[in-house]
Write an enzyme that holds these catalytic residues in place. Structure first.
Site, PDB file in Angstrom:
ATOM      1  N   SER A  94      32.411  40.763  41.682  1.00  0.00           N
ATOM      2  CA  SER A  94      31.809  40.658  40.284  1.00  0.00           C
ATOM      3  C   SER A  94      30.507  41.394  40.127  1.00  0.00           C
ATOM      4  CB  SER A  94      31.881  39.387  39.834  1.00  0.00           C
ATOM      5  OG  SER A  94      33.037  38.864  39.852  1.00  0.00           O
TER       6      SER A  94
HETATM    7  N1  SAH Z   1      34.630  35.601  43.151  1.00  0.00           N
HETATM    8  C1  SAH Z   1      34.893  36.795  43.679  1.00  0.00           C
HETATM    9  C2  SAH Z   1      35.495  37.821  42.564  1.00  0.00           C
HETATM   10  C3  SAH Z   1      36.891  38.176  43.005  1.00  0.00           C
HETATM   11  S1  SAH Z   1      37.959  38.895  41.697  1.00  0.00           S
HETATM   12  C4  SAH Z   1      33.983  37.508  44.414  1.00  0.00           C
HETATM   13  O1  SAH Z   1      32.645  37.067  44.340  1.00  0.00           O
HETATM   14  O2  SAH Z   1      33.988  38.533  45.365  1.00  0.00           O
HETATM   15  C5  SAH Z   1      39.076  37.620  41.392  1.00  0.00           C
HETATM   16  C6  SAH Z   1      39.878  37.162  42.328  1.00  0.00           C
HETATM   17  O3  SAH Z   1      40.667  36.226  41.706  1.00  0.00           O
HETATM   18  C7  SAH Z   1      40.744  38.010  43.319  1.00  0.00           C
HETATM   19  O4  SAH Z   1      40.601  38.097  44.602  1.00  0.00           O
HETATM   20  C8  SAH Z   1      42.297  37.462  42.942  1.00  0.00           C
HETATM   21  O5  SAH Z   1      43.067  37.767  44.079  1.00  0.00           O
HETATM   22  C9  SAH Z   1      42.173  36.140  42.555  1.00  0.00           C
HETATM   23  N2  SAH Z   1      42.995  35.385  41.617  1.00  0.00           N
HETATM   24  C10 SAH Z   1      43.546  35.854  40.959  1.00  0.00           C
HETATM   25  N3  SAH Z   1      44.368  34.842  40.394  1.00  0.00           N
HETATM   26  C11 SAH Z   1      44.239  33.806  41.125  1.00  0.00           C
HETATM   27  C12 SAH Z   1      45.067  32.480  41.003  1.00  0.00           C
HETATM   28  N4  SAH Z   1      45.987  32.059  40.470  1.00  0.00           N
HETATM   29  N5  SAH Z   1      44.247  31.568  42.148  1.00  0.00           N
HETATM   30  C13 SAH Z   1      43.320  31.968  43.129  1.00  0.00           C
HETATM   31  N6  SAH Z   1      42.782  33.183  42.962  1.00  0.00           N
HETATM   32  C14 SAH Z   1      43.368  34.179  41.945  1.00  0.00           C
END
Ligand code: SAH
Length: 244
Positions: A94
């Protein structure tokens, strides 16, 4: 070894260490600029978010976590730019301002139990851990979760547990949580509201009209009531699973 050869090796070694120092100071300057950009975004969005600035604790956590370690090799030059970056598997790390804002809204204190849904690169989890929280983070894409777990361990973030699975179900064994941060956008998973402690805060991008998302703060009060307030229009990758 011939003397010229020894001299050559010595010169290469010196050059290598000069390069390392130069790279470090470049990233110091980039980090300082990023902190200024984040502070500027807080002021620019304050009328919507109700948050004018980072608390000193959040600022220290943001300044201390080495974002370049959470960014893939190809994204190093932009590691301290105030924007999201791709981390593979169609996912992103993000934008730093959004990470800072979500962390601020989560109101984390040392010793708090915090759930993150969407580990991704592990960056947000590291920021939460830097605040002294015990972090439980769930990632649905196995290679991302495994990579983040190894990196967080390598960097010494010991109070982070990574689980591979669907975060829509939360993490019942570790509940209740003082704060929950969801870093993918969708509908509100009921299990997360249930697993929120009294006095707890849940920060989540919720699907809104016209395909947009609204960063939303949900609070559970002492009388058991739950309130919800819109904070800022945002764009996150989708929260998948949950029986879709
Ligand atoms: N917090 C992260 C941003 C990740 S983007 C960082 O600091 O880098 C969002 C993430 O959520 C992705 O990796 C995606 O695979 C995950 N995601 C999406 N749906 C999800 C779910 N139901 N349970 C767990 N992870 C999920």
């Amino acid at each position: 070894m011939k003397p010229w050869r020894r001299r050559f090796m010595l010169a290469s070694l010196l050059l290598a260490s000069v390069c390392v120092v130069a790279a470090d100071s470049r990233s110091d300057a980039a980090r300082t600029r990023l902190m200024k950009d984040i502070a500027h975004d807080f002021v620019a969005t304050a009328r919507m978010t109700g948050v004018r600035e980072m608390s000193p604790a959040v600022a220290e956590a943001m300044a201390g976590v080495p974002r370049h370690r959470f960014v893939p090799a190809g994204g190093q030059a932009a590691a301290y730019a105030n924007r999201p970056l791709t981390i593979g598997h169609g996912q992103t790390i993000s934008q730093p301002f959004i990470v800072a804002l979500m962390t601020e809204l989560a109101g984390v204190s040392p010793g708090d139990r915090v759930l993150e849904v969407g580990t991704g690169s592990g960056y947000q989890a590291a920021v939460l851990a830097a605040l002294g929280a015990r972090v439980y983070t769930v990632e649905i894409i196995e290679p991302l979760g495994r990579h983040a777990a190894a990196l967080l361990a390598e960097l010494g973030y010991e109070d982070v547990e990574v689980r591979i699975g669907d975060g829509n179900a939360g993490w019942p064994e570790a509940a209740p949580f003082d704060a929950i941060v969801v870093t993918a956008g969708g509908d509100l998973p009921e299990a997360l509201v249930e697993q929120l402690a009294v006095g707890g805060r849940l920060v989540i991008p919720l699907d809104a009209a016209r395909g947009e998302q609204e960063l939303t703060l949900i609070e559970k009060h002492a009388d058991g009531s739950v309130t919800q307030r819109d904070v800022l229009p945002v764009r996150f990758v989708p929260l998948v699973g949950g029986g879709d």
